[in-house]
Design an enzyme around this catalytic site. Structure first.
Site, mmCIF file in Angstrom:
data_model
loop_
_atom_site.group_PDB
_atom_site.id
_atom_site.type_symbol
_atom_site.label_atom_id
_atom_site.label_comp_id
_atom_site.label_asym_id
_atom_site.label_seq_id
_atom_site.Cartn_x
_atom_site.Cartn_y
_atom_site.Cartn_z
ATOM 1 C CE LYS A 1 -14.958 10.628 6.298
ATOM 2 N NZ LYS A 1 -15.539 10.705 7.643
ATOM 3 N NE ARG B 1 -19.576 19.739 12.160
ATOM 4 C CZ ARG B 1 -19.344 18.994 13.258
ATOM 5 N NH1 ARG B 1 -19.030 19.579 14.402
ATOM 6 N NH2 ARG B 1 -19.444 17.682 13.196
#
Length: 489
Positions: free
Chosen positions: A266, A340
């Site tokens: 990130k 996920r």
């Protein structure tokens, strides 16, 4: 952990109002007669309270809002806090009024003059919720909040009504503490230990370690954490409050204790907020704590996948292919779409082991849901109208914003992979929806299921009605209400 304020309920003592210290909060409404306690205070202050209630400033307040009379003559209190709250008001308005008191509560203590108000218990709940303060890592002398007393017409009845709400508040505080903790404190070890400690409340808690997860085939989850020094874990919390032969309802939470993005790292700006990427697991833990505290008459299992997503020489790479516990292969396009992968294995495990009556998972899953809904609403995705509508009703009743988002087979085309069964990331457009479609692959066809994307609601940069800036504990109230309404008899 942070504890909600202890609120003492006592029968209204008109003679004691003159000597009460700290702040006195009075419930009143423009144009309505003053309560007996308010009339007593008005006489003591030589009409100051009645003049304030009759003023234009008070009339302009919305229900639940308040104004101060500082250092009123005739009483020992430092201030009179006048709250506009009609006798017939909504739950949210009563909680807002309590929150206004909780925001101003300090070392001097607070007396709330609620008397015969029908929403007195909700006022107390709002006060307790807003008085939260996470100061575990602040050095120097910490101020201790003063006592809170609520004068009511029937102290025993209000205390009974407030008791389940106190359990909810403690569950919310537990969630807020977890989400607010820095990642060097809340490692996967520490998180699991805090959950294991809830066995003393009557929960049955198991911690599944990496060797057990490997045997189960949870390679999607394990791949996320393989670059971290903190071992990945799955914690299973069971509450048996319903019939012994009744299948449980399942809550599943994403518990990424810190998310660098992994190899798909990130940007540095704002990465410090990724301590909250375990927010879904935090909510599940808070709900399970609430159920145990209030001895809920339902069977519920909470499962959380605890991992840390770090860029290391052993870390998962973009392009890797992992096999899930279900057996599907997943091409990892983006290591920052890791939540996920964690949920895929835990969802499947929950169904295989517990055969639940339904499932709800929570995760700070996508930035896309913040683009869609901002910070006012959680995104709700579901394969079952009955469960989804029941949850939305519960969330509305508790004042927790939630909005149903679309799902559909047309989105599945974006999940196709050249080298595996599916990809874990489908690009920017409809990002929250395709994440939900990915999770749906790991939900059995006949399983009622909701996915709650709490990326926008788990932690806020500014105050909300019931919480200071930081972790909100969103979802604990709504899920507790859902379980009460749908599963408890």
């Amino acid at each position: 952990m942070s504890q909600p304020l202890a609120i003492q309920f006592q029968t209204t003592d008109l003679e004691g109002l003159a000597s009460a210290k700290g702040r006195i909060a009075v419930l009143a409404d423009a144009g309505a007669p003053l309560s007996p306690g308010a009339r007593r205070l008005d006489r003591l202050t030589k009409g100051a309270l009645a003049r304030a209630v009759a003023s234009d400033a008070f009339a302009k307040l919305k229900p639940g809002e308040g104004m101060d009379l500082a250092y009123p003559a005739g009483i020992a209190a430092d201030a009179l806090h006048l709250l506009r709250l009609p006798k017939r008001c909504e739950v949210a308005q009563a909680r807002k009024a309590g929150a206004a008191v909780g925001r101003a509560h300090g070392a001097g203590g607070t007396l709330v003059l609620a008397e015969s108000h029908a929403r007195a218990a909700e006022v107390a709940f709002g006060l307790a919720m807003r008085a939260y303060d996470f100061n575990a890592h602040k050095s120097g002398e910490k101020s201790t909040p003063g006592p809170v007393t609520m004068m009511v017409a029937n102290a025993e009845a209000i205390a009974r009504a407030a008791a389940p709400m106190a359990a909810v508040a403690e569950g919310v505080f537990f969630t807020r503490d977890l989400v607010n903790e820095p990642a060097n404190i809340l490692t996967t070890h520490d998180f699991a230990a805090r959950l294991a400690a809830m066995q003393e409340l009557g929960l049955h808690v198991e911690i599944l370690e990496e060797d057990q997860l490997m045997k189960l085939g949870m390679r999607a989850l394990l791949g996320v954490g393989q670059g971290s020094e903190s071992p990945s874990k799955v914690v299973v919390m069971q509450w048996h409050g319903g019939p012994k032969d009744e299948a449980p309802f399942a809550l599943v939470g994403k518990g990424v204790v810190f998310d660098t993005g992994g190899i798909s790292i990130k940007p540095a700006g704002g990465m410090e907020d990724m301590t909250m990427d375990m927010g879904g697991a935090g909510v599940v833990a808070g709900v399970m704590r609430t159920l145990a505290l209030r001895k809920a008459k339902a069977n519920v299992v909470g499962l959380v996948g605890l991992v840390e997503n770090m860029p290391d020489g052993r870390a998962q790479r973009p392009g890797d292919v992992v096999r899930s516990m279900k057996g599907d292969t997943i091409e990892v396009i983006n290591t920052d779409a890791e939540g996920r992968l964690v949920l895929a294995d835990v969802l499947w495990y929950a169904q295989e082991r517990f055969k639940p009556t339904g499932m709800i998972n929570l995760a700070t899953l996508t930035g896309a849901i913040i683009v869609a809904l901002g910070h006012e609403n959680t995104g709700v995705f579901s394969n079952n109208d009955d469960l989804c509508n029941a949850f939305l009703k519960a969330a509305a009743a508790e004042g927790e914003g939630a909005w149903r988002m679309p799902m559909g087979d047309a989105y599945d085309a974006k999940l196709k992979s050249r080298v595996a069964d599916i990809v874990n990331s489908c690009g920017r457009d409809a990002g929250a929806v395709t994440a939900a479609q990915f999770l749906a692959r790991f939900v059995k066809p006949d399983m009622p299921w909701c996915h709650l994307d709490i990326a926008g609601t788990a932690l806020l940069k500014s105050d909300s009605t019931l919480a200071p800036k930081g972790a909100t504990g969103w979802g604990v109230m709504a899920l507790d209400r859902l379980i009460r309404d749908k599963f408890e008899r």
